[in-house]
Design a protein around this motif. Structure first.
Motif, PDB file in Angstrom:
ATOM      1  N   PHE A   2       0.387  13.795  -1.690  1.00  0.00           N
ATOM      2  CA  PHE A   2       1.291  14.425  -2.636  1.00  0.00           C
ATOM      3  C   PHE A   2       0.814  14.212  -4.074  1.00  0.00           C
ATOM      4  O   PHE A   2       0.845  15.131  -4.899  1.00  0.00           O
ATOM      5  N   LEU A   3       0.372  13.021  -4.387  1.00  0.00           N
ATOM      6  CA  LEU A   3      -0.135  12.721  -5.724  1.00  0.00           C
ATOM      7  C   LEU A   3      -1.383  13.537  -6.030  1.00  0.00           C
ATOM      8  O   LEU A   3      -1.527  14.084  -7.133  1.00  0.00           O
TER       9      LEU A   3
ATOM     10  N   GLN B  14       0.843  -1.205   0.000  1.00  0.00           N
ATOM     11  CA  GLN B  14       0.000   0.000   0.000  1.00  0.00           C
ATOM     12  C   GLN B  14       0.872   1.247   0.000  1.00  0.00           C
ATOM     13  O   GLN B  14       1.959   1.258   0.561  1.00  0.00           O
ATOM     14  N   MET B  15       0.360   2.296  -0.630  1.00  0.00           N
ATOM     15  CA  MET B  15       1.080   3.567  -0.584  1.00  0.00           C
ATOM     16  C   MET B  15       0.795   4.253   0.742  1.00  0.00           C
ATOM     17  O   MET B  15      -0.275   4.100   1.326  1.00  0.00           O
ATOM     18  N   MET B  16       1.735   5.025   1.175  1.00  0.00           N
ATOM     19  CA  MET B  16       1.532   5.774   2.417  1.00  0.00           C
ATOM     20  C   MET B  16       0.533   6.896   2.164  1.00  0.00           C
ATOM     21  O   MET B  16       0.415   7.398   1.043  1.00  0.00           O
TER      22      MET B  16
ATOM     23  N   LEU C 276       0.739   9.936   2.952  1.00  0.00           N
ATOM     24  CA  LEU C 276       1.447  11.133   2.521  1.00  0.00           C
ATOM     25  C   LEU C 276       1.700  11.106   1.015  1.00  0.00           C
ATOM     26  O   LEU C 276       1.617  12.128   0.341  1.00  0.00           O
ATOM     27  N   ASN C 277       1.984   9.940   0.493  1.00  0.00           N
ATOM     28  CA  ASN C 277       2.180   9.817  -0.950  1.00  0.00           C
ATOM     29  C   ASN C 277       0.883  10.063  -1.712  1.00  0.00           C
ATOM     30  O   ASN C 277       0.895  10.640  -2.800  1.00  0.00           O
ATOM     31  N   TRP C 278      -0.233   9.595  -1.168  1.00  0.00           N
ATOM     32  CA  TRP C 278      -1.517   9.859  -1.816  1.00  0.00           C
ATOM     33  C   TRP C 278      -1.823  11.350  -1.805  1.00  0.00           C
ATOM     34  O   TRP C 278      -2.328  11.904  -2.789  1.00  0.00           O
TER      35      TRP C 278
END
Length: 51
Positions: A11-12, A3-5, A7-9
């Motif tokens: 940022f995306l 799974q993505m963190m 924070l990465n979601w």
């Protein structure tokens, strides 16, 4: 697949939103050709009809 963190979601999401915003701003300020300016550049021929 890991799974993505979150924070990465985030940022995306911000990246896509900024891209969309910039695209809309740049398209909004583009000059749109008006029919008057296109008519000025067209060559017109005047016919004098003699009846």
């Amino acid at each position: 697949m890991p799974q993505m963190m979150p924070l990465n979601w985030l940022f995306l999401f911000m990246l896509f939103m900024l891209t969309l915003l910039m695209f809309n701003i740049l398209n909004y300020f583009q000059p749109v050709p008006t029919p008057l300016s296109t008519m000025l550049h067209m060559k017109t021929t005047v016919y004098m009809w003699k009846w």
